[in-house]
Design a protein around this motif. Structure first.
Motif, PDB file in Angstrom:
ATOM      1  N   ASP A  31     -64.048  -5.793 -38.392  1.00 21.33           N
ATOM      2  CA  ASP A  31     -63.182  -5.962 -37.222  1.00 21.33           C
ATOM      3  C   ASP A  31     -63.341  -4.769 -36.279  1.00 21.33           C
ATOM      4  OD1 ASP A  31     -61.184  -6.309 -35.384  1.00 21.33           O
ATOM      5  OD2 ASP A  31     -59.596  -6.669 -36.856  1.00 21.33           O
ATOM      6  N   PRO A  32     -63.851  -4.981 -35.080  1.00 22.96           N
ATOM      7  CA  PRO A  32     -64.055  -3.854 -34.154  1.00 22.96           C
ATOM      8  C   PRO A  32     -62.748  -3.199 -33.712  1.00 22.96           C
ATOM      9  CG  PRO A  32     -64.469  -5.943 -33.051  1.00 22.96           C
ATOM     10  CD  PRO A  32     -64.311  -6.254 -34.505  1.00 22.96           C
ATOM     11  N   GLU A  33     -61.625  -3.926 -33.782  1.00 24.53           N
ATOM     12  CA  GLU A  33     -60.344  -3.340 -33.417  1.00 24.53           C
ATOM     13  C   GLU A  33     -59.945  -2.231 -34.390  1.00 24.53           C
ATOM     14  OE1 GLU A  33     -58.436  -4.021 -30.758  1.00 24.53           O
ATOM     15  OE2 GLU A  33     -60.085  -5.299 -30.051  1.00 24.53           O
ATOM     16  N   ILE A  34     -60.449  -2.338 -35.615  1.00 26.30           N
ATOM     17  CA  ILE A  34     -60.109  -1.346 -36.637  1.00 26.30           C
ATOM     18  C   ILE A  34     -61.241  -0.355 -36.844  1.00 26.30           C
ATOM     19  CG2 ILE A  34     -59.500  -1.017 -39.067  1.00 26.30           C
ATOM     20  CD1 ILE A  34     -58.319  -3.836 -39.039  1.00 26.30           C
TER      21      ILE A  34
END
Length: 837
Positions: free
Chosen positions: A450-453
């Motif tokens: 997940d790029p958000e994390i």
């Protein structure tokens, strides 16, 4: 994988002998088999002890010499009552090393057998009585006065003479009841006197005492039957034997043979403190294969965690899964348990007060040249220390006070081979973990996290960066010719790096390494990327390492390689070794015993590959992968080790990819080629692991295919095999419950389906396990070559540690490796595991 081999399976149709005459009991009364417990007659045939001469056939020959019964009737002849005289020869193995009390007990047991009060056998026919609808039977007690030792001093044979009716038919099973106070090991029973020759009942099993369980043990003839082909007289016995192996949900006792499933809720010990609390593995959140259920009560602190059995007390495994004495003696000094229970604590007691890092390479050399001096506290009062000295004297070529390791193969010929790039690369295809390297299939390299994390998915390894290392070859050309490869632990490890680095003296990166395979056939690393979780100030916390031409760059490159090797060591141990060849195998073993009768041809094929795995796994849960165990103490993931193993199972494990050709194709290390062994051609011709493995796979597959074709030649014989279908369904739905709904599970409808499934399981247990187990000490026995953890991040410009690194890079390198205590713990385990399977 294991050395035990069953007696050959008969490859012929079931045969029944019949004749005319009255049903006869030993003493003259007719009897048929109508239950599952033996009914012992008040009058019994005369019994004669016979002497073993070493193996089954010679034992039969010896017994055949004793052709006269007490009434003078030869075997196979008709008795005065119209029956047929037959003799059962019972082969029992004694302990190799007996205490004085055990020898006295043996004499007493021989006396009890002599008077006909120790062992009862009941011979069951394959034919069914038309009136009672149950198998015909005759029974007798074993009788023999102190049988003399044979050529094998640890094997004795007793005989039981019986008279069977003329129309008894061919024997199909024997019920054995043990009236002694303790168990005994039954090797086999051979019945002589039938017109078609001796009938073998292979056992190799512990017969429990009737005091522990009143039920008799069922031993079937050494012949394979599909369920639909089972002779009528033993059909009920086949079903009853399987039910007895499934047991109930009670706490298991050590004498039992019950196989059942459970989750991994026994790794922690919350009753001893918060630092030993571990998450349960085998849930929706943390999926995992199932282990053998012990039924132990839950802890007081956590109602979901099972209480632990601490060393030296044994963890329950089904009785026949425990090490035989012969197997125990393959350990250089007796038992793997001796290492876990005595050696490691002694090393810890010796070094814990001064657990220091290696500061010079000569410190490591001393382990092989000078050894480690061990403390001896009150040696006269400690039998453990005396025993330990004897163990180490055999295992490690040491004296009474010295622990000395053999020089590992990696430095035996060339002390600096491990430093070279070509050796670093060679170990990815010919080392102890040659199963993770993959073809680089696309650029840019993208993460699936997940790029958000975890930040931007693109790797910082760019096309331009790679091209600088290719000496004029373009990236497009290299990829087209399949010259670029990758060792990628980024997505598996990055979610755990922050937690791992919060542990004392643990520092790790998520890593990617690019390799180039030159036209001259040399594989070499060209770029490494080491990543940390993103932070607000550094959203792309990724660091690139390439070859340099100065000493500083050289040592930074070596430190980067050490971090990659540390990751590789952890993935090897937790994923490729433990998860795939131990934990997954345990679920297959449980299903095999629960759903396939020992009469089933598939059971007979799989059995020699399953022996002892469950015992080794139980030892691992007790001392290796448990909270505070060796893996947690000495490998980078620490207490998060099993969580990483679970994550790998969740994202990477697929049964259909565990077959060797499928794995090579998935990794891009081979292309399909029907003319090549295994049906694939290697992309790197000099790939020693795969080249050898494909030859083994091809031979194994050919054997399995011919075996399946022999037993399943009839149309629909596979789909109509109720035991086989139940076995496969249980593997998917129970053994791998957390993945039961995956679409990739193979069907089981055809010969090809079954052959592929069986070949995959056997390959996993044998060739694959051997490839990733037996090289542990040769490669891992030298800590700089394969550190199991790193204690420092690589110093960067501007950090205080960077100046120290510039002053003494060798010191920085060595003090980043495991401490002396951590290294010697791992070396001791690796050395023993290399010889234990």
């Amino acid at each position: 994988m294991l050395t035990a081999q069953p007696n050959p399976t008969y490859a012929r149709s079931p045969e029944i002998i019949s004749g005319a005459g009255k049903h006869q009991r030993v003493a003259g009364k007719a009897t048929t088999f109508s239950g599952f417990r033996p009914r012992v007659s008040g009058k019994r045939a005369a019994i004669r002890a016979v002497i073993s001469s070493g193996d089954s056939k010679s034992g039969v020959e010896t017994a055949e010499k004793v052709v006269e019964k007490s009434n003078g009737s030869p075997l196979g002849s008709s008795s005065s009552s119209g029956g047929v005289n037959v003799r059962a020869v019972i082969r029992i193995r004694k302990k190799m090393k007996e205490k004085l009390t055990e020898k006295i007990e043996d004499q007493w047991e021989s006396f009890i057998n002599g008077i006909g009060k120790g062992i009862s056998i009941q011979l069951i026919s394959e034919e069914i009585d038309p009136v009672t609808k149950s198998g015909k039977s005759v029974e007798s007690f074993v009788r023999g006065w102190l049988p003399k030792p044979s050529n094998d001093p640890y094997v004795v044979e007793y005989g039981a003479d019986l008279t069977v009716p003329q129309d008894f038919g061919q024997p199909g099973a024997i019920l054995v009841t043990n009236f002694h106070d303790k168990e005994f090991f039954l090797m086999e029973i051979v019945v002589q006197g039938f017109s078609k020759g001796p009938v073998f009942f292979w056992a190799d099993t512990w017969i429990h005492s009737r005091k522990d369980n009143p039920e008799s043990r069922i031993i079937f003839k050494n012949q394979a039957y599909l369920p639909s082909q089972t002779p009528a007289g033993i059909k009920d016995l086949r079903r009853e034997d399987l039910l007895s192996l499934r047991g109930n949900r009670k706490e298991r006792q050590m004498h039992e043979r019950v196989y059942d499933y459970d989750i991994y809720n026994d790794l922690g010990n919350p009753d001893k403190g918060e630092d030993l609390i571990r998450p349960i593995v085998g849930t929706k959140e943390r999926p995992y294969p199932r282990r053998c259920r012990t039924g132990r009560p839950h802890t007081e602190t956590d109602p979901f965690t099972e209480t632990r059995i601490e060393k030296p007390h044994p963890v329950y495994v089904p009785r026949d899964e425990t090490f035989e004495e012969v197997k125990q003696n393959t350990f250089s000094a007796g038992r793997l348990k001796a290492l876990f229970h005595n050696l490691i604590p002694l090393i810890a007691a010796t070094l814990s007060s001064s657990d220091i890092p290696f500061t010079q390479f000569s410190d490591i050399d001393k382990l092989y040249n000078d050894g480690v001096l061990l403390n001896e506290e009150e040696p006269k009062k400690s039998n453990t220390k005396v025993f330990l000295a004897n163990v180490m004297n055999s295992v490690f070529t040491v004296g009474d006070k010295l622990l000395k390791y053999d020089t590992p193969a990696i430095i035996k010929r060339d002390r600096f081979a491990w430093l070279r790039d070509n050796e670093f690369a060679r170990q990815t295809v010919a080392g102890v973990n040659p199963v993770n390297i993959e073809l680089l299939k696309e650029l840019p390299i993208l993460s699936k996290l997940d790029p958000e994390i975890y930040g931007p998915p693109e790797s910082t390894i760019t096309k331009d960066l790679i091209e600088k290392e290719l000496n004029g070859v373009s990236v497009e050309e290299a990829m087209k010719k399949k010259k670029l490869f990758i060792l990628d632990y980024h997505d598996l490890l990055l979610p755990f790096i922050e937690k791992m680095n919060s542990l004392p003296d643990r520092k790790a990166y998520a890593s990617r390494t690019i390799f180039y395979y030159s036209d001259t056939g040399i594989l070499r690393p060209i770029v490494m990327e080491l990543s940390l979780p993103p932070t607000p100030s550094s959203p792309r916390n990724k660091f690139i390492f390439t070859h340099g031409h100065d000493a500083t760059s050289h040592w930074r490159w070596n430190l980067a390689k050490a971090h990659v090797c540390s990751n590789d060591a952890g993935v090897h141990q937790l994923v490729n070794h433990w998860l795939k060849t131990h934990a997954c195998m345990e679920s297959y073993i449980i299903a095999t015993h629960r759903q396939l009768s020992s009469l089933h041809p598939v059971y007979k094929l799989l059995h020699p590959h399953m022996r002892y795995t469950m015992e080794i796994n139980a030892l691992a849960r007790q001392s290796l992968i448990s909270g505070g165990g060796v893996i947690e103490a000495c490998f980078s993931p620490g207490k998060y080790a099993m969580e990483i193993s679970s994550a790998a199972y969740k994202s990477l494990w697929r049964f259909d990819h565990e077959a060797l050709p499928a794995d090579l194709l998935r990794r891009g290390m081979a292309v399909e080629d029907p003319t090549a062994p295994g049906g694939v051609k290697l992309v790197i011709e000099d790939y020693p692991y795969a080249a050898d493995a494909l030859l083994i796979w091809a031979a194994l597959k050919e054997l399995v295919e011919s075996y399946v074709e022999h037993y399943y030649s009839e149309p629909n014989s596979i789909t109509s095999d109720v035991e086989l279908q139940a076995w496969w369904n249980e593997i998917k739905n129970e053994g791998h419950h957390d993945k039961k709904d995956e679409p990739w599970w193979p069907n089981l409808n055809t010969q090809d389906d079954l052959s592929n499934i069986l070949a995959t399981i056997i390959w996993t247990a044998s060739g694959q396990h051997a490839a990733i187990n037996f090289g542990q000490y040769p490669f891992g026995g030298y800590p700089p070559n394969r550190p199991t953890l790193m204690r420092k991040l690589i110093p960067r410009v501007g950090e205080p540690e960077y100046e120290k690194f510039l002053e003494d890079p060798e010191y920085t390198f060595l003090t980043s490796l495991p401490t002396q205590l951590q290294a010697t713990k791992v070396m001791a385990v690796q050395d023993t595991r290399d010889i234990c399977r």
